[in-house]
Design an enzyme around this catalytic site. Structure first.
Site, mmCIF file in Angstrom:
data_model
loop_
_atom_site.group_PDB
_atom_site.id
_atom_site.type_symbol
_atom_site.label_atom_id
_atom_site.label_comp_id
_atom_site.label_asym_id
_atom_site.label_seq_id
_atom_site.Cartn_x
_atom_site.Cartn_y
_atom_site.Cartn_z
ATOM 1 N N ASP A 91 0.506 -0.842 -0.103
ATOM 2 C CA ASP A 91 0.113 -0.169 0.178
ATOM 3 C C ASP A 91 0.643 1.158 0.234
ATOM 4 O OD1 ASP A 91 -2.636 1.205 0.054
ATOM 5 O OD2 ASP A 91 -2.425 1.017 2.469
ATOM 6 N N GLN A 123 0.746 11.302 -4.809
ATOM 7 C CA GLN A 123 0.371 11.920 -3.090
ATOM 8 C C GLN A 123 1.591 11.017 -2.710
ATOM 9 O OE1 GLN A 123 -3.230 10.385 -1.096
ATOM 10 N NE2 GLN A 123 -4.045 9.734 -2.845
ATOM 11 N N ARG A 180 -8.508 15.920 0.566
ATOM 12 C CA ARG A 180 -9.280 16.006 2.027
ATOM 13 C C ARG A 180 -10.918 15.833 2.173
ATOM 14 N NH1 ARG A 180 -6.554 11.642 1.910
ATOM 15 N NH2 ARG A 180 -6.115 12.534 0.150
#
Length: 794
Positions: A285, A316, A666
């Site tokens: 991950d 990210q 977010r």
DNA sequence: ATCTTACCGATTTTT
DNA sequence: TCGGTAAGAT
């Protein structure tokens, strides 16, 4: 009656329908990720694209249908007609879609005749939280099989391997893990031994140097420093000695956990082979956050069977400063040319407008994997930009907006304020306290980094590993038992001269001519330790901890101090005891070093509750992986965000931009971006222009507010009075033009041009028609219309 | 051994 | 500005 003939086709068709039904909730890309069990897979998962769902279902698919679903030409033995009926029945049931747990065991066993052994699955994450979330979601689907797989962090997995195998590297397997603080202690010790000035060679900088090389898998003797670079030469000597000291203490730092595992595999192919054989299906991950060492670890493990699925998002990647190497994900296909590349671009989290803004901001970066998030979610609200006068006005605005959101049904826990640097949280906190907004600072100091917790842990660590001199020195005079600095220096000197650990020096106290008081103190201490050591293996961790707290007088000392601070320390110790109890309950036998390493690998973020009833204040970094309905990005100014330190770092601005992308994504429903014209930072006034990221937002998505009233209160020079009044008038006009600009509520302090300070005691009407009753001390209560009154919030 | 005072330095930090 | 640390006083 003879058994009915069952054809493989019938069985296969039903099995396939079951498969379709089980994974019906996935989109095509997710499903492709799920069913591509064989060979390398690169899954580029944008923010909020359901990557955990994909990973979790991938595990289920492996267990039920094996790595390659295509092979369907034979059938397990003993399938009976009634089994087919049962399969039909399950397919006909409502509400069973996606629910493997509702499958009868018999059918489950039949269809999984090609399924893989759960022991062969390794799923690696970066945080405990992510690992836990995955486990929690896998468990109900697969039952007890979850306990046979490894779903854990890099560090936890390496720890487990090393506990088993580290002997061949010359360490003892009861090694302790040193955290950042312990690490600095060792570095200081090394600096002292090398007679280097810790002002010139700062321990923090040394630790960065060391960590950097460890993440590149470089041992001290593999590093070449360019000639004449004295600083780095010395740093290298520190690294060399530091590593020796760690070995002496039988301790590993965080980087060692990974680095030594890789070295173990490189030096001992037979051990590597054992793990390659075991972990035939590997998932990673947040692959974009791997550093070179982690990359090597995975590469080695996956080399043999090449069933590796990495999930991540190059956009990210925000941990470059921790040596995360974005190239690992960008160049995955170089390592695995046969890799399947799957893009998860459908976002399930945010509104269209938020996503559009995020796409726009990130699109300015170069060298990214091409992708564009989209969503079926509604268009959503406009983004709100607010230009505050200073950091107080910024905090005020945030607080005010939160109050407004509450009116439309939001709850505190739906709101998060994201900051670039921790220092920014102060102004927010102050305002939140004043306005009674419950908030929680996430991320600050770790529970396990608190002094009292470190103290008790030092006792436990030293008991677990007598070579651990860092822990020993921490507690040798805690609580005070008359062992002063001079005595400690004697112990250290003796241990160095005779090449023994400090723990061993305790057994030869007669050799060091000590003062009576110090001698007694050390003897007492030694007796205590012996007593505790006798409990090892017999008592639970809780019993041991309680005994230490009691017999050393540690707890008593805190209790008798009876200050606000000592009280909270006692509470923390109690909290620690509940953690030991939790541990004691789940393990069959107490294992101190096991407990300690678990504790070392836990952070505060793991304990973050999403439904806490609090507004969360945290850094943008800590917010990664989380989502909130309403997000406030504060400090959107050049120098704050992007941070000025990033200006002259290579790739610095691109990383800041990715951080901005992370921050924006977010938000689920509402996004507020706030910049301040003026900001007090470190006691200095700064006038920073609005962040370039604000300029990158499409104008048509934003509603821009500028509420300048408070600005003029912060300008205190009397000679600017005239300009100030003129501007106040100007601002009042502006505020009338922008609806919702100023809203007064009960209890607000205001300043009136003529009557001075007052307090709002009644509010009637809405927005521009708002009528206020204001109590001015010495003037009485006045009724005023917001529209006309020369008012400023105070 | 412990309290006081001066000085420094201040992104981000899953483990 | 503020908080942590390191050296100095009692």
């Amino acid at each position: 009656m003879a058994e009915l003939e069952v054809s493989p086709e019938q069985f296969w068709t039903l099995r396939d329908r079951i498969r379709q039904k089980l994974f019906a909730g996935l989109n095509p890309q997710q499903f492709k990720t799920v069913e591509s069990g064989l060979g390398p897979v690169l899954c580029l998962a944008g923010a909020g694209s359901g990557k955990t769902t994909a990973m979790v279902n991938r595990v289920l698919h492996l267990l039920l249908f094996g790595p390659a679903y295509e092979e369907k030409d034979y059938m397990p033995l003993g399938v009976k007609a009634e089994d087919l009926t049962a399969m039909e029945f399950w397919l006909g049931q409502e509400g069973s879609a996606g629910k493997s747990s509702t499958l009868p065991e018999r059918i489950r066993n039949l269809i999984s005749y090609q399924g893989v052994d759960p022991r062969s699955i390794l799923a690696i994450t970066f945080t405990n939280k992510a690992a836990q979330e995955m486990k929690d979601r896998i468990a109900p689907m697969v039952g007890p099989a979850i306990n046979k797989m490894w779903v854990m962090t890099f560090h936890a997995a390496c720890l487990r391997i090393l506990r088993q195998e580290i002997a061949v590297l010359g360490y003892d397997n009861n090694f302790v893990i040193y955290d950042t603080q312990d690490q600095l202690q060792v570095i200081k010790d090394a600096l002292k031994q090398l007679d280097l000035d810790d002002k010139k060679y700062k321990p923090k900088s040394m630790s960065m140097f060391i960590s950097k090389y460890k993440s590149e898998l470089k041992a001290p003797d593999q590093i070449v420093i360019s000639k004449g670079n004295v600083y780095e030469e010395k740093a290298l000597r520190v690294y060399t000695l530091y590593q020796e000291l760690l070995i002496k203490n039988n301790a590993l730092d965080f980087d060692d956990l990974i680095m030594l595992t890789v070295i173990l595999f490189q030096k001992h192919p037979e051990i590597l082979d054992k793990y390659q054989e075991r972990f035939r299906y590997i998932m990673v991950d947040e692959y974009q956050d791997t550093n070179h060492t982690q990359y090597m670890l995975i590469k080695l493990l996956a080399e043999k069977y090449r069933n590796i699925c990495v999930v991540g998002d190059d956009d990210q990647s925000i941990y470059g400063f921790r040596q995360a190497d974005i190239r690992n994900i960008l160049e995955f296909e170089k390592d695995y040319p046969e890799a399947k590349v799957i893009k998860l671009e459908e976002n399930y989290r945010s509104t269209q407008k938020i996503l559009e803004a995020a796409n726009k901001v990130i699109s300015k970066n170069k060298g990214r994997k091409d992708k564009r998030l989209w969503t079926q979610n509604p268009e959503g609200h406009q983004l709100v930009q607010y230009l505050a006068s200073d950091e107080k006005d910024e905090a005020r605005f945030v607080a005010e907006q939160i109050s407004k959101l509450l009116v439309v049904g939001a709850e505190f826990q739906d709101c998060a304020v994201l900051v670039r640097t921790n220092a920014q949280s102060r102004a927010l906190e102050e305002w939140f306290i004043r306005t009674n907004i419950p908030y929680k600072l996430i991320g600050g100091t770790n529970f396990y980094e608190r002094k009292e917790i470190k103290d008790i842990l030092a006792y436990l660590k030293f008991l677990s590993n007598p070579s651990d001199s860092v822990s020993l020195l921490r507690i040798i005079n805690v609580p005070r038992r008359g062992i002063g600095d001079a005595t400690v220096q004697k112990l250290i000197a003796y241990s160095q001269q005779n090449n023994v650990t400090i723990g061993q020096v305790l057994d030869n106290l007669d050799d060091l001519n000590l003062g009576a008081r110090a001698f007694k103190g050390l003897v007492d201490f030694r007796q205590l330790i012996e007593k505790f050591r006798e409990m090892l293996g017999k008592a639970t961790i809780t019993e041991l901890t309680e005994t230490i707290l009691k017999e050393t007088g540690y707890l008593q000392e805190l209790i008798s101090e009876a200050s606000y601070e000592s009280q909270s320390r006692v509470e923390n110790l109690h909290e620690f005891l509940t953690k030991t109890q939790e541990y004691d309950e789940i393990v069959p036998e107490p294992n101190l070093s096991e407990f300690l390493s678990q504790v070392s690998l836990v952070s505060d973020l793991d304990t973050f509750e999403e439904n806490s009833g609090y507004v969360a204040i945290m850094t943008m970094h800590s917010a990664k992986g989380l989502e909130f309905k309403n997000v406030f990005l504060v400090g959107m100014e050049e120098g704050i965000f992007p941070h000025f330190r990033s200006f002259d770092e290579i790739g610095g601005l691109e990383e800041e931009r990715r951080l901005c992308y992370v921050a924006i994504t977010r938000a689920q429903e509402r996004l507020y971006l706030i910049a301040a014209k003026q900001r007090n930072l470190y006691g200095q006034h700064n006038y920073n222009p609005p962040s370039r990221f604000l300029r990158d937002l499409p104008e048509e998505l934003c509603e821009i507010h500028q509420n300048g009233e408070d600005f003029f209160q912060t300008v205190k020079e009397p000679r600017k009075l005239e300009a100030r009044q003129a501007s106040q008038n100007l601002n009042r006009i502006k505020s009338k033009l922008s609806p919702g600009g100023v809203a007064y509520s009960l209890g607000d302090k205001v300043i009136h041009d003529k009557w001075g300070e007052g307090v709002v005691v009644a509010v009637r009407g809405e927005a521009e028609e708002q009528e206020l009753s204001i109590a001015f001390p010495g003037e009485g209560i006045k009724n005023l219309l917001t529209k006309y009154a020369p008012l400023v919030k105070g």
